[in-house]
Enzyme design. Structure first.
Site, mmCIF file in Angstrom:
data_model
loop_
_atom_site.group_PDB
_atom_site.id
_atom_site.type_symbol
_atom_site.label_atom_id
_atom_site.label_comp_id
_atom_site.label_asym_id
_atom_site.label_seq_id
_atom_site.Cartn_x
_atom_site.Cartn_y
_atom_site.Cartn_z
ATOM 1 N N PHE A 1 0.823 -1.217 0.000
ATOM 2 C CA PHE A 1 0.000 0.000 0.000
ATOM 3 C C PHE A 1 0.863 1.275 0.000
ATOM 4 O O PHE A 1 0.801 2.080 -0.944
ATOM 5 C CB PHE A 1 -0.914 -0.098 1.231
ATOM 6 C CG PHE A 1 -1.460 1.174 1.778
ATOM 7 C CD1 PHE A 1 -2.161 2.050 0.967
ATOM 8 C CD2 PHE A 1 -1.310 1.474 3.134
ATOM 9 C CE1 PHE A 1 -2.694 3.221 1.501
ATOM 10 C CE2 PHE A 1 -1.836 2.627 3.667
ATOM 11 C CZ PHE A 1 -2.517 3.510 2.854
ATOM 12 N N ASP B 1 10.026 -7.166 -3.238
ATOM 13 C CA ASP B 1 8.850 -7.513 -2.412
ATOM 14 C C ASP B 1 8.652 -9.023 -2.475
ATOM 15 O O ASP B 1 8.858 -9.640 -3.522
ATOM 16 C CB ASP B 1 7.618 -6.799 -3.001
ATOM 17 C CG ASP B 1 6.475 -6.679 -2.016
ATOM 18 O OD1 ASP B 1 6.074 -5.541 -1.718
ATOM 19 O OD2 ASP B 1 5.957 -7.723 -1.552
ATOM 20 N N GLY C 1 1.796 -7.744 -0.386
ATOM 21 C CA GLY C 1 1.828 -6.836 -1.539
ATOM 22 C C GLY C 1 1.199 -7.490 -2.761
ATOM 23 O O GLY C 1 0.927 -8.689 -2.778
ATOM 24 N N ASP D 1 12.688 -11.951 -0.299
ATOM 25 C CA ASP D 1 12.419 -11.748 1.119
ATOM 26 C C ASP D 1 13.535 -10.866 1.693
ATOM 27 O O ASP D 1 14.696 -10.997 1.287
ATOM 28 C CB ASP D 1 12.416 -13.126 1.795
ATOM 29 C CG ASP D 1 11.869 -13.072 3.199
ATOM 30 O OD1 ASP D 1 10.756 -13.585 3.414
ATOM 31 O OD2 ASP D 1 12.549 -12.520 4.098
ATOM 32 N N GLN E 1 10.394 -0.346 3.254
ATOM 33 C CA GLN E 1 9.002 -0.335 3.715
ATOM 34 C C GLN E 1 8.495 -1.725 4.080
ATOM 35 O O GLN E 1 7.435 -1.862 4.672
ATOM 36 C CB GLN E 1 8.077 0.224 2.609
ATOM 37 C CG GLN E 1 8.476 1.605 2.118
ATOM 38 C CD GLN E 1 8.288 2.667 3.171
ATOM 39 O OE1 GLN E 1 7.206 2.802 3.740
ATOM 40 N NE2 GLN E 1 9.328 3.431 3.439
ATOM 41 N N TYR F 1 5.291 -5.202 17.835
ATOM 42 C CA TYR F 1 5.471 -4.412 16.614
ATOM 43 C C TYR F 1 6.216 -3.107 16.920
ATOM 44 O O TYR F 1 7.194 -2.749 16.259
ATOM 45 C CB TYR F 1 4.108 -4.123 15.976
ATOM 46 C CG TYR F 1 4.170 -3.114 14.875
ATOM 47 C CD1 TYR F 1 4.818 -3.412 13.680
ATOM 48 C CD2 TYR F 1 3.611 -1.842 15.011
ATOM 49 C CE1 TYR F 1 4.902 -2.477 12.659
ATOM 50 C CE2 TYR F 1 3.695 -0.905 14.005
ATOM 51 C CZ TYR F 1 4.337 -1.234 12.826
ATOM 52 O OH TYR F 1 4.432 -0.304 11.823
ATOM 53 N N VAL G 1 -7.980 0.867 10.103
ATOM 54 C CA VAL G 1 -9.383 1.112 10.419
ATOM 55 C C VAL G 1 -10.113 1.847 9.285
ATOM 56 O O VAL G 1 -11.290 1.583 9.036
ATOM 57 C CB VAL G 1 -9.504 1.865 11.772
ATOM 58 C CG1 VAL G 1 -8.980 3.279 11.686
ATOM 59 C CG2 VAL G 1 -10.925 1.841 12.278
ATOM 60 N N ARG H 1 -9.152 -3.177 22.238
ATOM 61 C CA ARG H 1 -8.255 -4.140 21.596
ATOM 62 C C ARG H 1 -6.918 -4.176 22.337
ATOM 63 O O ARG H 1 -6.385 -3.113 22.673
ATOM 64 C CB ARG H 1 -8.038 -3.670 20.154
ATOM 65 C CG ARG H 1 -7.791 -4.758 19.179
ATOM 66 C CD ARG H 1 -7.833 -4.243 17.777
ATOM 67 N NE ARG H 1 -6.795 -3.244 17.511
ATOM 68 C CZ ARG H 1 -6.527 -2.771 16.298
ATOM 69 N NH1 ARG H 1 -7.227 -3.179 15.263
ATOM 70 N NH2 ARG H 1 -5.588 -1.879 16.117
HETATM 71 C C1 UD2 Z 1 -1.627 1.844 13.120
HETATM 72 C C2 UD2 Z 1 -0.838 0.956 12.195
HETATM 73 C C3 UD2 Z 1 0.372 0.441 12.879
HETATM 74 C C4 UD2 Z 1 1.175 1.576 13.474
HETATM 75 C C5 UD2 Z 1 0.285 2.527 14.281
HETATM 76 C C6 UD2 Z 1 1.014 3.813 14.617
HETATM 77 C C7 UD2 Z 1 -2.335 -0.175 10.612
HETATM 78 C C8 UD2 Z 1 -3.082 -1.412 10.317
HETATM 79 N N1 UD2 Z 1 -1.645 -0.184 11.775
HETATM 80 O O1 UD2 Z 1 -2.058 1.070 14.262
HETATM 81 O O2 UD2 Z 1 1.158 -0.278 11.951
HETATM 82 O O3 UD2 Z 1 1.865 2.251 12.455
HETATM 83 O O4 UD2 Z 1 -0.867 2.927 13.561
HETATM 84 O O5 UD2 Z 1 0.317 4.497 15.593
HETATM 85 O O6 UD2 Z 1 -2.306 0.771 9.866
HETATM 86 N N2 UD2 Z 1 -10.535 -0.149 15.317
HETATM 87 C C9 UD2 Z 1 -11.889 -0.354 15.561
HETATM 88 N N3 UD2 Z 1 -12.559 -1.208 14.745
HETATM 89 C C10 UD2 Z 1 -11.986 -1.865 13.695
HETATM 90 C C11 UD2 Z 1 -10.587 -1.654 13.462
HETATM 91 C C12 UD2 Z 1 -9.898 -0.791 14.296
HETATM 92 O O7 UD2 Z 1 -12.462 0.194 16.513
HETATM 93 O O8 UD2 Z 1 -12.670 -2.615 12.996
HETATM 94 C C13 UD2 Z 1 -9.810 0.797 16.168
HETATM 95 C C14 UD2 Z 1 -8.598 0.176 16.848
HETATM 96 O O9 UD2 Z 1 -8.957 -0.470 18.026
HETATM 97 C C15 UD2 Z 1 -7.752 1.437 17.077
HETATM 98 C C16 UD2 Z 1 -8.094 2.343 15.884
HETATM 99 O O10 UD2 Z 1 -9.307 1.838 15.349
HETATM 100 O O11 UD2 Z 1 -8.128 2.079 18.275
HETATM 101 C C17 UD2 Z 1 -7.039 2.341 14.805
HETATM 102 O O12 UD2 Z 1 -6.714 0.981 14.515
HETATM 103 P P1 UD2 Z 1 -5.750 0.566 13.307
HETATM 104 O O13 UD2 Z 1 -5.615 -0.911 13.346
HETATM 105 O O14 UD2 Z 1 -6.197 1.187 12.046
HETATM 106 O O15 UD2 Z 1 -4.401 1.308 13.644
HETATM 107 P P2 UD2 Z 1 -3.458 1.387 14.941
HETATM 108 O O16 UD2 Z 1 -3.532 2.798 15.404
HETATM 109 O O17 UD2 Z 1 -3.697 0.278 15.893
#
Ligand code: UD2
Length: 312
Positions: A11, A31, A36, A51, A71, A139, A183, A266
């Site tokens: 992405f 990649d 991807g 890899d 990336q 992570y 999200v 979560r």
């Molecule tokens: C994102 C990145 C992670 C890291 C981080 C930096 C993604 C997938 N992950 O993690 O790699 O860079 O940012 O801060 O981009 N949520 C819901 N419902 C759903 C899915 C998510 O409520 O169906 C909530 C989740 O619990 C969280 C928020 O949305 O509070 C954002 O979740 P996320 O997985 O998009 O990203 P995050 O911040 O955990």
């Protein structure tokens, strides 16, 4: 310039590849196609399937390269809690292989993807690069180690390193149907399919949502700037948005009332996350500024075009 992008079929990596090509650079994508997609790679870019833990392949691929944009990574916070050893292997060992191969091939610079997750549980204050790291997931811990590795290679081994701490990157090509999904893509797809949206926790948690093309433009700038030794820089907008506000905005754009289902918080989730962008502005003279409504509309358009192929 000859630029190689690990994870360049993904992405964010493929958006960077596109902008590097448009800027006239000679681009190669490296990649393993785990998450991807080959179709994301620009037609004029070279492609190597490999890899990042395969040093022999990296050494061949890095010959004659000026800048490596690294990336490739496993990026899901919950997934990292479920599989901490697997994450270590790809993210920590893989990044060490990339840095060491870059050094051996005399690559001038490595621009590495890092993350705001390093800041940990989060306060309402904007996170500054000099804040003490408080990683709260494997992570985040992996990425902090990547930054330390990059500092060592930058300050002692002559490979210029720039670590970009991404906040919540969103936009076209972020697939909603992978365990790594963000999200915005999940909510966009579910709204399009008229499915209920799961909110983990209260929905009051905030994120700094930054549009992928802004991120790619910034990374391209870091490939091109003149001098660097080692640097760590936030990539965000400086604007917090709550999850509930995000869902409202998506509903408004689609003219649809979102149906919400609340679930428990979560594991590993941070409550608040927003970037202090002072250093970013100082280094680049610009801060990502694509309006959220506009970026979300583009994302919804893309999801709309792929919705037939998505299994949530
Ligand atoms: C994102 C990145 C992670 C890291 C981080 C930096 C993604 C997938 N992950 O993690 O790699 O860079 O940012 O801060 O981009 N949520 C819901 N419902 C759903 C899915 C998510 O409520 O169906 C909530 C989740 O619990 C969280 C928020 O949305 O509070 C954002 O979740 P996320 O997985 O998009 O990203 P995050 O911040 O955990």
């Amino acid at each position: 310039m000859r630029i190689l992008i690990t994870g360049g079929a993904g992405f964010i990596g493929s958006t960077i590849a596109e902008q590097c090509v448009s800027a006239g650079h000679d681009v190669t994508v490296y990649d393993n196609l785990t998450t991807g997609n080959r179709a994301n790679v620009p037609a004029t870019a070279g492609f190597i399937e490999g890899d990042i833990r395969d040093s022999d392949r990296l050494l061949k691929a890095f010959k004659g390269i000026d800048v490596v944009v690294h990336q490739a990574a496993r990026v899901s916070v919950p997934d990292s809690i479920a599989d901490p050893v697997g994450f270590w292997d790809v993210n920590v060992v893989g990044t060490r292989c990339v840095l060491e191969s870059a050094r051996r091939c005399q690559v001038r610079r490595v621009v590495l993807a890092s993350t705001a997750a390093i800041y940990g549980p989060g306060s309402l204050d904007a996170a500054r690069e000099e804040d003490a790291p408080r990683p709260a997931s494997p992570y985040a811990d992996n990425k902090l180690l990547n930054e330390l590795d990059a500092a060592y290679y930058g300050q002692h081994l002559g490979v210029e390193t720039i670590c970009t701490r991404y906040f919540n990157v969103y936009g076209p090509r972020q697939r909603p149907d992978s365990p790594y999904a963000g999200v915005v893509s999940i909510m966009s797809a579910k709204l399009r399919l008229n499915e209920p949206l799961t909110i983990f926790g209260t929905g009051q948690q905030t994120r700094d949502f930054v549009y992928v093309e802004d991120v790619a433009r910034t990374v391209l700038g870091f490939c091109e700037i003149r001098n660097a030794v080692h640097d760590v820089i936030n990539i965000g907008t400086g604007e917090p948005t709550s999850l509930l506000a995000l869902v409202d905005t998506l509903g408004r754009i689609l003219d649809r009332e979102p149906r919400l289902v609340h679930a428990g918080p979560r594991p590993g989730d941070v409550l608040h996350s927003v970037a202090n962008v002072t250093r970013l502005a100082a280094r680049t003279g610009a801060v990502p500024a694509t309006p959220l409504d506009w970026g979300l509309s583009r994302t919804l358009d893309w999801i709309g075009g792929s919705v037939g192929q998505i299994a949530l």
